[in-house]
Structure formats: structure tokens, C-alpha cells
Design an enzyme around this catalytic site. Structure first.
Site, PDB file in Angstrom:
ATOM      1  N   ALA A  86       1.548   2.009   4.127  1.00 17.81           N
ATOM      2  CA  ALA A  86       2.684   1.168   3.719  1.00 17.81           C
ATOM      3  C   ALA A  86       2.493  -0.299   4.089  1.00 17.81           C
ATOM      4  CB  ALA A  86       4.005   1.691   4.289  1.00 17.81           C
ATOM      5  N   ARG A  93       0.840  -1.180   0.000  1.00 15.93           N
ATOM      6  CA  ARG A  93       0.000   0.000   0.000  1.00 15.93           C
ATOM      7  C   ARG A  93       0.889   1.249   0.000  1.00 15.93           C
ATOM      8  NH1 ARG A  93      -3.636   2.678   4.855  1.00 15.93           N
ATOM      9  NH2 ARG A  93      -4.727   4.168   3.523  1.00 15.93           N
ATOM     10  N   HIS A  94       0.418   2.301  -0.621  1.00 19.54           N
ATOM     11  CA  HIS A  94       1.160   3.572  -0.635  1.00 19.54           C
ATOM     12  C   HIS A  94       1.447   4.055   0.787  1.00 19.54           C
ATOM     13  CE1 HIS A  94      -2.465   5.669   0.634  1.00 19.54           C
ATOM     14  NE2 HIS A  94      -3.123   5.017  -0.302  1.00 19.54           N
ATOM     15  N   GLY A  95       2.369   4.991   0.910  1.00 21.16           N
ATOM     16  CA  GLY A  95       2.743   5.536   2.205  1.00 21.16           C
ATOM     17  C   GLY A  95       1.757   6.574   2.717  1.00 21.16           C
TER      18      GLY A  95
END
Length: 478
Positions: A394, A84-86
Site C-alpha cells: 500500500a 501500490r496494491h495492498g
């Protein structure tokens, strides 16, 4: 993504070579007053460090001993990491809710509490609608640090040689926060190895990383269908949430009618975002005690359960395309391993919480005996479906394929850098079962789970019937 913009968001950091084996897992808000007492309930808005508290003291700490291969002969041959994105800014929708709450607090709240005076006289509404979920500097660091830790855990796979040789592939969603997270992951590695002579490409693939937008049945039956989330709406109108709203109104000394469920959510998110982005214990956090935070966590878990998890079958089936992609890479690595040459050692795929949760659900992780509903909150205190632990910023699912000799291939799953057990394979070596047994566990999905079939609006027989009816209607024969 322009070079200029990337230079703006990149923060150079230095890394310390070495591996940490000793962790403290008991870092508490009492020891660090900057950590809100309710931080462990922040659901998908939570910091990665709350899931792995030892990282608070050493952000690059890893423990390779937890991998525990069955023999010293085992060697890593492939890794697929779905990340997953930060940490990001709030979306436009949430910023609007926050602004409404802030206006009420500024104009209507009264009281002598120092935290309230701080909000009214010192805190300013700095979130703007144009932020719209963009990656923050903390998010850049999230992915840089993760890349370094994974390179320490799996040095034979994530190495300078593999990167330069083109054996590490990068795939991302087209969303800016995912693209920038991918750039940050790569920057973590190039800074670690001081690579300045070249750049490394990534592919943008929304069919894999934003499959939920492409699944017509999911969009129509769940995403755009208000009745699909009726349990969530019922809980928001129920007694538990009403008590939270009344307690917030009492703390602000405003009429109960002013604090809606949207405002309660906005207050909770303000506390969470302030902490995730700035690492501060915001005065907004004083609007909640632990009981309140547990209710807010459950409300969000209900939403994720019914919109991305086990609530509807199509939620997980929408991830069929990603499921097959993962296993095709593992199968390819297993086949190539016979010749001693695996062409793609690592695949790093960056998406969203909405990417990861349907896949985890399809694989059967975190499934409770009882369905999460609006009426069984009191019975779900020990539930395993808890997004605060599963899906912080994340969050990552890492699948590592090992060759342990003589055709003994094993697959190790890790969630957020911790070994987990494939559901239904607990009788084997828990954290590293035979790859063939994993394939057998998911045999029905591997033989089926066709994205086009699952995601079309009607089954083939129904579709055919409707087309025929339309044809005859056009001919005025019905």
C-alpha cells in the site's frame, strides 16, 4: 471481477470520525511480542504499519498539521495518488521455494528448540501455488483504511460531493490484486459516507500502471538479461549471504549444502508473509537475527536497485509515460483553476512496487552518492535507498496542488503520508515548492522522456541502419 467474488473479499469495517494528532512512533517488538524483531527489514514484503508505527495503535490516525501550507489562503485544487496494491499472498514462484524449504525442515532438521518443534509438529504449509499473489483480507483493509485517512487529510478533495460528481477518477493495473485494491479503496469511501445507491467506475490501463511490461528495451536489456543483475548474483554468492545460510543450517542442524540462497530467501519471506498476512510472529522468524535480516534486506535492495532503480537508465525511463501523465493532470488542473472549475479533483492510480519505484527514481528520490554493489554492503548501512521504508504494501506517492492566491501555485509531495522534498529544491519551502519551480526542475524530462523513443531497442539511426542492412541482404547486394 464478479459481484460474488467481490462480496467474498470485502470485509465490512466501521470508521470513527475524527482526526488524531498525537502519535507514538516508538512501538517496539518488546512492547508487542507479535511484532518480529526483524520486521523493519522486510523490504517490499513489509507492512505499511512498520513505516508508520503510529497506525498500530490507531489505523485511521492522521496529522493534518504536517501539511503546513505557506498561508491560510492556500486551498487544495488537485491530487494525484499513485498507490501500490495492498498485502498479498506470495507468488507461485515463491510458494515453490517455500515448499522446498518446508520439506527439508520437516524431514531433515533436528533440535530441541521450541520454535523448531512448532514448525515440525504444528505449522502446516498452507500456502498454495494457485494463490499466486492475490490480495488477502489484510490487503483489502490496507486500501480501505488508506482511503479514509486520505479523505481526512484532504477533505476538500476527497469528499462525498466530489465522488458523486465524478471528480474522482480511478485507474488500475489489470492484475487482480490491483483491481481488488482499487475496489477496496472505493469501498472505504462509500462505507465512510454510507453510499449505497450507486457504484463508481474505474479504468484498467496497463500502459500506465504496468509500463515495464510494454517497454521493449527494459524487457530485453534488463528484465530478461541475466547479466543485468550480476551484482545481485555476486552478492548472493558472497561471504555475507553465505554466513546467513550457514547460520540457518546450524539452527536447523542440517548440512550447509542443503541451505541455498533461494532457501534462505524463502525462510525470510515465510517470516515476512506470516506477519504481513496474519500479524503473527512466526516461528520461521527465529531463523534470523538482526544481522541476518540486514543482509537479506540488502540483497533485495540490490535487486530493486538494479532492476527497477538507479542501476540502469532504462529502469526509470520506462516510467516516462506515467511521468508525463502525472504532469499533464497537474497542468490541466492548474489551467482549469484559472476559471475556478477543476473537473478532475483527484486521480487514484493503483499499480505495483514496480510501478512506483521507477517513477520515484526518475524523480530523483532516494539517490545515494555511491552505487549499490555486491562489494560495498558494509558501507551502505546508512543508504537512503531502502525498500523497507519506501515500498511496503500500500505504499503511495501523493502529489497535491495548492492555489495560494494571486497565481501562487504550489505542489506538495508525500510518500506514505509523510512530506518529502523534491531533490534539488531544498532551498525553497521544503515540503511545498512553487509548482513552476518543480516544472523547471524537471524541464528536460518534460520536454523529452518520450516513452516510445526511450523504450525501442535501438536509437533511430541504429534502427535505420539495421533496416537498410536487412534490405540489402535480402537483395543479395551485401
Amino acid at each position: 471481477m464478479s459481484t460474488i467474488f467481490w462480496k467474498i473479499i470485502v470485509i465490512h469495517f466501521t470508521t470513527t470520525i475524527g482526526i488524531s494528532f498525537c502519535f507514538r512512533n516508538d512501538v517496539t517488538p518488546e512492547e508487542n511480542p507479535n511484532i518480529p524483531a526483524i520486521a523493519k527489514y522486510f523490504t517490499t514484503k513489509g507492512r505499511y504499519e512498520e513505516v508508520n508505527p503510529y497506525l498500530i495503535e490507531d489505523i485511521l490516525a492522521v496529522n493534518r498539521s504536517m501539511l503546513q501550507p505557506p498561508s491560510a489562503q492556500c486551498r487544495q485544487i488537485h491530487m494525484t495518488a499513485i498507490i501500490r496494491h495492498g498485502t498479498r499472498y506470495p507468488t507461485t514462484k515463491n510458494v515453490k521455494k517455500m515448499q522446498k524449504l518446508y520439506d527439508v525442515v520437516k524431514s531433515r532438521a533436528s533440535g530441541k528448540d521450541s520454535w523448531l518443534r512448532e514448525i515440525q509438529t504444528q505449522w502446516t504449509m498452507w500456502y498454495t501455488e494457485d494463490m499466486d499473489g492475490r490480495l488477502v483480507q489484510k490487503g483489502v483493509k490496507d486500501l480501505k483504511h488508506l482511503s479514509v485517512r486520505l479523505s481526512k487529510l484532504f477533505p476538500s478533495l476527497i469528499s462525498e460531493q466530489k465522488l458523486r460528481g465524478g471528480h474522482i477518477k480511478f485507474i488500475t493495473s489489470s492484475k487482480h490484486r490491483c483491481v481488488n485494491s482499487t475496489l477496496s479503496f472505493k469501498a472505504g469511501l462509500t462505507e465512510l459516507w454510507d453510499i449505497k445507491d450507486r457504484e463508481f467506475d474505474h479504468a484498467v490501463n496497463d500502459a500506465l500502471m504496468r509500463f515495464f511490461d510494454k517497454c521493449v528495451k527494459f524487457v530485453q536489456d534488463v528484465d530478461k538479461n541475466p547479466s543485468a543483475l550480476s551484482e545481485v548474483d555476486n552478492f548472493k554468492q558472497g561471504s555475507e549471504m553465505r554466513r546467513v545460510q550457514e547460520k540457518i543450517a546450524d539452527r536447523l542442524n542440517v548440512p550447509y549444502s542443503l541451505i541455498t540462497d533461494d532457501m534462505a530467501e524463502a525462510a525470510f519471506y515465510l517470516c515476512a508473509y506470516e506477519f504481513a498476512i496474519k500479524t503473527v510472529n512466526s516461528p520461521w522468524c527465529q531463523l534470523f537475527d538482526e544481522v541476518d535480516a540486514q543482509v537479506m534486506e540488502y540483497a533485495n535492495d540490490l535487486k530493486q536497485f538494479w532492476k527497477r532503480g538507479y542501476g540502469h537508465d532504462i529502469n526509470s525511463k520506462s516510467s516516462c509515460i506515467l511521468f508525463h501523465d502525472v504532469f499533464s493532470r497537474l497542468d490541466k488542473a492548474a489551467e482549469e483553476n484559472k476559471s475556478g472549475q477543476v473537473t478532475e479533483a483527484v486521480t487514484v492510480q493503483v499499480g505495483h512496487a514496480e510501478t512506483l519505484l521507477p517513477l520515484l527514481t526518475l524523480l530523483g528520490f532516494f539517490k545515494d552518492n555511491d552505487t549499490l554493489t555486491s562489494t560495498n554492503y558494509a558501507n551502505q548501512t546508512e543508504r537512503s535507498f531502502r525498500t523497507s521504508r519506501m515500498l511496503p504494501y500500500a505504499a503511495n506517492l501523493v502529489l497535491v496542488l495548492y492555489d495560494c492566491g494571486q497565481g501562487d501555485l504550489r505542489l506538495q509531495p508525500l510518500l506514505n503520508e509523510k512530506p518529502v522534498t523534491f531533490p534539488g529544491l531544498t532551498d525553497q519551502q521544503a515540503s511545498m515548492p512553487l509548482y513552476q519551480d518543480v516544472r523547471e526542475r524537471y524541464r528536460e524530462l518534460l520536454q523529452g522522456c518520450d516513452f516510445e523513443t526511450e523504450c525501442q531497442m535501438f536509437k533511430q539511426t541504429e534502427l535505420t541502419q539495421k533496416l537498410r542492412q536487412r534490405h540489402y541482404r535480402d537483395l543479395n547486394l551485401l
